[in-house]
Scaffold this motif. Structure first.
Motif, PDB file in Angstrom:
ATOM      1  N   ALA A 126      43.311  32.679  36.179  1.00 36.60           N
ATOM      2  CA  ALA A 126      44.671  33.222  36.196  1.00 36.60           C
ATOM      3  C   ALA A 126      45.490  32.602  37.330  1.00 36.60           C
ATOM      4  O   ALA A 126      44.965  32.275  38.406  1.00 36.60           O
ATOM      5  N   ASP A 127      46.779  32.433  37.074  1.00 37.07           N
ATOM      6  CA  ASP A 127      47.681  31.948  38.118  1.00 37.07           C
ATOM      7  C   ASP A 127      47.897  33.006  39.196  1.00 37.07           C
ATOM      8  O   ASP A 127      48.130  32.683  40.363  1.00 37.07           O
ATOM      9  N   ARG A 128      47.816  34.253  38.755  1.00 40.96           N
ATOM     10  CA  ARG A 128      48.160  35.357  39.657  1.00 40.96           C
ATOM     11  C   ARG A 128      47.310  36.562  39.269  1.00 40.96           C
ATOM     12  O   ARG A 128      47.191  36.895  38.102  1.00 40.96           O
ATOM     13  N   VAL A 129      46.719  37.221  40.240  1.00 38.73           N
ATOM     14  CA  VAL A 129      45.891  38.399  39.993  1.00 38.73           C
ATOM     15  C   VAL A 129      46.523  39.590  40.696  1.00 38.73           C
ATOM     16  O   VAL A 129      46.907  39.489  41.876  1.00 38.73           O
ATOM     17  N   VAL A 130      46.626  40.707  39.958  1.00 40.70           N
ATOM     18  CA  VAL A 130      47.250  41.925  40.500  1.00 40.70           C
ATOM     19  C   VAL A 130      46.229  43.053  40.433  1.00 40.70           C
ATOM     20  O   VAL A 130      45.591  43.266  39.395  1.00 40.70           O
ATOM     21  N   LEU A 131      46.061  43.756  41.552  1.00 42.51           N
ATOM     22  CA  LEU A 131      45.162  44.914  41.591  1.00 42.51           C
ATOM     23  C   LEU A 131      45.991  46.189  41.504  1.00 42.51           C
ATOM     24  O   LEU A 131      46.892  46.407  42.327  1.00 42.51           O
ATOM     25  N   VAL A 132      45.689  47.005  40.497  1.00 45.65           N
ATOM     26  CA  VAL A 132      46.348  48.297  40.323  1.00 45.65           C
ATOM     27  C   VAL A 132      45.366  49.394  40.707  1.00 45.65           C
ATOM     28  O   VAL A 132      44.254  49.463  40.163  1.00 45.65           O
ATOM     29  N   GLY A 178      56.134  32.391  31.957  1.00 44.40           N
ATOM     30  CA  GLY A 178      55.407  31.154  31.792  1.00 44.40           C
ATOM     31  C   GLY A 178      54.123  31.050  32.583  1.00 44.40           C
ATOM     32  O   GLY A 178      53.550  29.961  32.685  1.00 44.40           O
ATOM     33  N   ARG A 179      53.640  32.171  33.140  1.00 41.66           N
ATOM     34  CA  ARG A 179      52.419  32.114  33.954  1.00 41.66           C
ATOM     35  C   ARG A 179      51.378  33.092  33.416  1.00 41.66           C
ATOM     36  O   ARG A 179      51.688  34.035  32.688  1.00 41.66           O
ATOM     37  N   PHE A 180      50.131  32.834  33.795  1.00 40.31           N
ATOM     38  CA  PHE A 180      49.008  33.653  33.365  1.00 40.31           C
ATOM     39  C   PHE A 180      48.714  34.657  34.478  1.00 40.31           C
ATOM     40  O   PHE A 180      48.237  34.301  35.552  1.00 40.31           O
ATOM     41  N   THR A 181      48.994  35.937  34.183  1.00 44.03           N
ATOM     42  CA  THR A 181      48.789  37.008  35.163  1.00 44.03           C
ATOM     43  C   THR A 181      47.627  37.872  34.710  1.00 44.03           C
ATOM     44  O   THR A 181      47.601  38.353  33.574  1.00 44.03           O
ATOM     45  N   ALA A 182      46.655  38.079  35.587  1.00 41.23           N
ATOM     46  CA  ALA A 182      45.521  38.953  35.301  1.00 41.23           C
ATOM     47  C   ALA A 182      45.705  40.252  36.081  1.00 41.23           C
ATOM     48  O   ALA A 182      46.135  40.243  37.240  1.00 41.23           O
ATOM     49  N   VAL A 183      45.393  41.366  35.438  1.00 39.41           N
ATOM     50  CA  VAL A 183      45.541  42.679  36.061  1.00 39.41           C
ATOM     51  C   VAL A 183      44.173  43.341  36.125  1.00 39.41           C
ATOM     52  O   VAL A 183      43.474  43.450  35.114  1.00 39.41           O
ATOM     53  N   VAL A 184      43.804  43.780  37.301  1.00 45.04           N
ATOM     54  CA  VAL A 184      42.536  44.474  37.515  1.00 45.04           C
ATOM     55  C   VAL A 184      42.844  45.943  37.767  1.00 45.04           C
ATOM     56  O   VAL A 184      43.630  46.270  38.664  1.00 45.04           O
ATOM     57  N   CYS A 185      42.228  46.800  36.974  1.00 46.22           N
ATOM     58  CA  CYS A 185      42.461  48.236  37.099  1.00 46.22           C
ATOM     59  C   CYS A 185      41.117  48.937  36.952  1.00 46.22           C
ATOM     60  O   CYS A 185      40.413  48.752  35.960  1.00 46.22           O
ATOM     61  N   GLY A 186      40.729  49.727  37.945  1.00 46.04           N
ATOM     62  CA  GLY A 186      39.432  50.369  37.902  1.00 46.04           C
ATOM     63  C   GLY A 186      39.284  51.413  36.819  1.00 46.04           C
ATOM     64  O   GLY A 186      38.172  51.705  36.383  1.00 46.04           O
ATOM     65  N   ASP A 187      40.384  51.969  36.351  1.00 46.04           N
ATOM     66  CA  ASP A 187      40.356  53.007  35.316  1.00 46.04           C
ATOM     67  C   ASP A 187      40.725  52.384  33.974  1.00 46.04           C
ATOM     68  O   ASP A 187      41.862  51.969  33.784  1.00 46.04           O
TER      69      ASP A 187
END
Length: 622
Positions: free
Chosen positions: A551-557, A371-380
């Motif tokens: 985004a509710d949550r941002v994840v860096l990969v 139920g949340r908006f998760t954004a994922v940041v990936c340099g590749d």
């Protein structure tokens, strides 16, 4: 199976271990049609082969001045003519039916395999090869399947004629019985070379098709960078290679055809020469000589089918091998099967409970809360695309499937898994048709077309469709060209996003959904996504500050692992690797030292303060 009954309700489970096994499986699954074609073929060929005997009897009746026998022979010829006409008509009907139904079965199997594999198909098989298999190869496979019954009828007819000649006139029948197998099998030593040349031609044609497909797909980019001539030269070279290979293959087949003409002619000369000597000695009558001569001459007709079956097999074997290779591909998952061994039946999908809960990837440790908006940041970008596909149920490592609500996606029926999780890649495809047809996709019904189009900011797209349409003022009835080529990249991207929003899956995974739109439009799309997906799980792979800030949550990969989790503003302040990807800041250039680019419509690519100022400006203007 009749043509009007197509498509098959169940095309079956193919034997895709090799090309010949696949051809044999196709033949067995059309046994009824093959037997019909064989029966009508025998009637036709036997009728043709019986004419020489009728001619011989008629000649002898004239010589003996027997009107009764001449009348009986005339009646027998009428029966043979009727058998020839009826047999040929229904043989053609049965053969065409076998051809079309075999081709339709292969096309259904390929379509189902493509649907099963999804985006994994073009990662494992070149797109050009898939096109070649589903078009030209299908026709060649159907040709061989239908030619088998006609060849069998021709071979049985040749055997019947040999036996009949041995009984009718043993002295000449022996010559025919000895020479006919040699004539029929003389081309066998030439077939391996002909097959190799046909394979070479097919391989070169497949490469040329693949090159053409890739060129057409990237034509817009090629024009932009001036690479049209380069790719045109490449395709011209590949086309010439195909032409040379086709000429070499045709030369071999012309040699085989010449042998098929020469050897029956030599057999005919031998029969006539020996028959004349026997007639002079009074051992055979003139009528018998005419009969044997005519029978050998007529045998050229069924013998042509020996050449045809050899050619059909040589061309269809590589085609069948290519089709079998595609049909043998499996998802790297453990899909549920029904009692008959069919994967993911509709009943299983209906019985399976729709999973819900957090989405978790055990490979990277990525967690997308329900139920949340998760954004994922990936340099590749490639790594991001691979991760997006894995979230859609295509695991890259055994026993490490993505979990939805604690349940592995690859253990769900395919229909259920795809209903629960929808992945929109960075280059979505728009099929030709009206906008209404484009948006007519399986959906929950909770999101209407108007709401989805509004959230994806498609107002200008609708106006463009109406302006480009000559016969309707309703944008829903306006036609979209193939792959949406009449639209800009941003317009195509927004229509694809609207289509995904209408589906309203439990989990929506978006790979760079706003890469082709301007900042103002992107900000409004971000707000529309939050509004329309407020109680649904959404995962967006992006490096856009506008989307990341919503985004509710941002994840860096980084290098395949989760290295930071937080909000956009927190990560911009605390994580240099995140800041390097999002703001394009280098390690040697500390925050706040770069000049912000001019123009309020451009994305800020400088300092952290510049990013925040633009975000605040976007919020106010939205």
């Amino acid at each position: 199976m009749q043509i009007q009954d197509l498509p098959y309700s169940d095309p079956g489970v193919p034997d895709a271990r090799s090309g010949p096994r696949f051809l044999w499986w196709l033949w067995r699954n059309q046994l009824g049609g093959q037997l019909k074609a064989l029966a009508w073929g025998l009637l036709h060929f036997v009728g043709v082969s019986a004419l020489p005997f009728c001619v011989g009897l008629a000649v002898q009746a004239v010589i003996d001045h027997s009107g009764t026998r001449l009348a009986l022979t005339g009646g027998l010829m009428l029966v043979c003519g009727t058998a020839i006409a009826v047999g040929d008509t229904f043989l053609h009907r049965s053969a065409v039916t076998n051809w079309i139904t075999a081709a339709a079965r292969v096309q259904q199997l390929l379509a189902r395999r493509a649907a099963l594999l999804g985006s994994a198909l073009t990662r494992r098989v070149a797109a050009g090869e898939v096109v070649a298999v589903s078009t030209g190869d299908v026709e060649k496979i159907g040709w061989f399947v239908e030619a088998v019954s006609r060849f069998t009828a021709a071979a049985l007819t040749a055997l019947i004629v040999c036996v009949a000649l041995l009984v009718y006139q043993p002295a000449l029948g022996v010559v025919v019985a000895v020479g006919l197998p040699f004539v029929a099998l003389a081309v066998l030593p030439l077939l391996p070379r002909a097959t190799r040349r046909a394979d070479e031609q097919r391989a070169k044609a497949g490469r040329a098709t693949e090159l053409a497909s890739d060129t057409v797909a990237g034509l817009r980019v090629l024009r932009g960078i001036g690479g049209e001539e380069l790719f045109l030269d490449r395709y011209r070279s590949a086309s010439q290679e195909v032409r040379h290979a086709a000429v070499r293959s045709a030369r071999m087949w012309s040699l085989i055809s010449a042998v098929q003409v020469l050897l029956p002619g030599l057999l005919l000369i031998a029969v006539v020469w020996h028959g004349i000597h026997l007639a002079r000695q009074g051992r055979i009558t003139v009528g018998e000589l005419v009969t044997v001569y005519s029978a050998v001459m007529i045998l050229n007709y069924p013998l042509r089918h020996f050449e045809e079956i050899a050619m059909a097999y040589s061309f269809s074997r590589p085609s069948a091998s290519r089709a079998a290779r595609v049909l043998s591909l499996e998802r790297s998952t453990t899909l549920r099967t029904d009692k008959d061994g069919h994967q993911n039946s509709a009943e299983a999908a209906a019985e399976a409970e729709m999973p819900a809960g957090d989405l978790y990837d055990p490979v990277t440790g990525l967690l997308a809360p329900a139920g949340r908006f998760t954004a994922v940041v990936c340099g590749d970008p490639d790594a991001a695309g691979t991760l997006a596909e894995r979230l859609g149920g295509h695991p890259t490592e055994p026993d490490r499937s993505v979990l939805l609500g604690g349940e592995p996606l690859d253990e769900l029926p395919l229909d259920t898994a795809r209903t629960a999780v929808l992945v929109q890649d960075k280059d979505p495809v728009l099929l030709s048709g009206t906008l209404r047809e484009l948006l007519d996709v399986p959906a929950s019904g909770a999101v209407g077309a108007a709401d989805a189009l509004a959230a994806a900011q498609c107002g200008d797209v609708l106006d463009a469709l109406v302006q480009g349409s000559l016969d309707t003022a309703d944008p829903m009835d306006a036609r979209i060209t193939e792959r949406g080529r009449s639209l800009s990249g941003g317009q195509r991207q927004r229509l694809a996003l609207a289509r995904s929003l209408i589906t309203d899956p439990e989990v929506l995974v978006l790979d760079e959904p706003t890469s082709a739109v301007d900042s103002h439009t992107e900000a409004r799309i971000a707000d529309g996504l939050r509004r329309l997906r407020s109680e649904r799980t959404t995962v967006a792979f992006t490096s856009s500050p506008l989307l990341l800030d919503r985004a509710d949550r941002v994840v860096l990969v980084h290098e395949g692992e989760i290295v930071a989790v937080g909000t956009h503003r927190e990560l911009v302040d605390s994580e240099p690797r995140y800041r390097a990807v999002v703001t394009r800041e280098t390690d040697e250039e500390p925050a706040g030292t770069r000049e912000e680019p001019a123009g309020t419509g451009e994305r800020a690519a400088g300092s952290d303060d510049g990013v925040l100022m633009e975000l605040e400006h976007m919020e106010e203007s939205a």
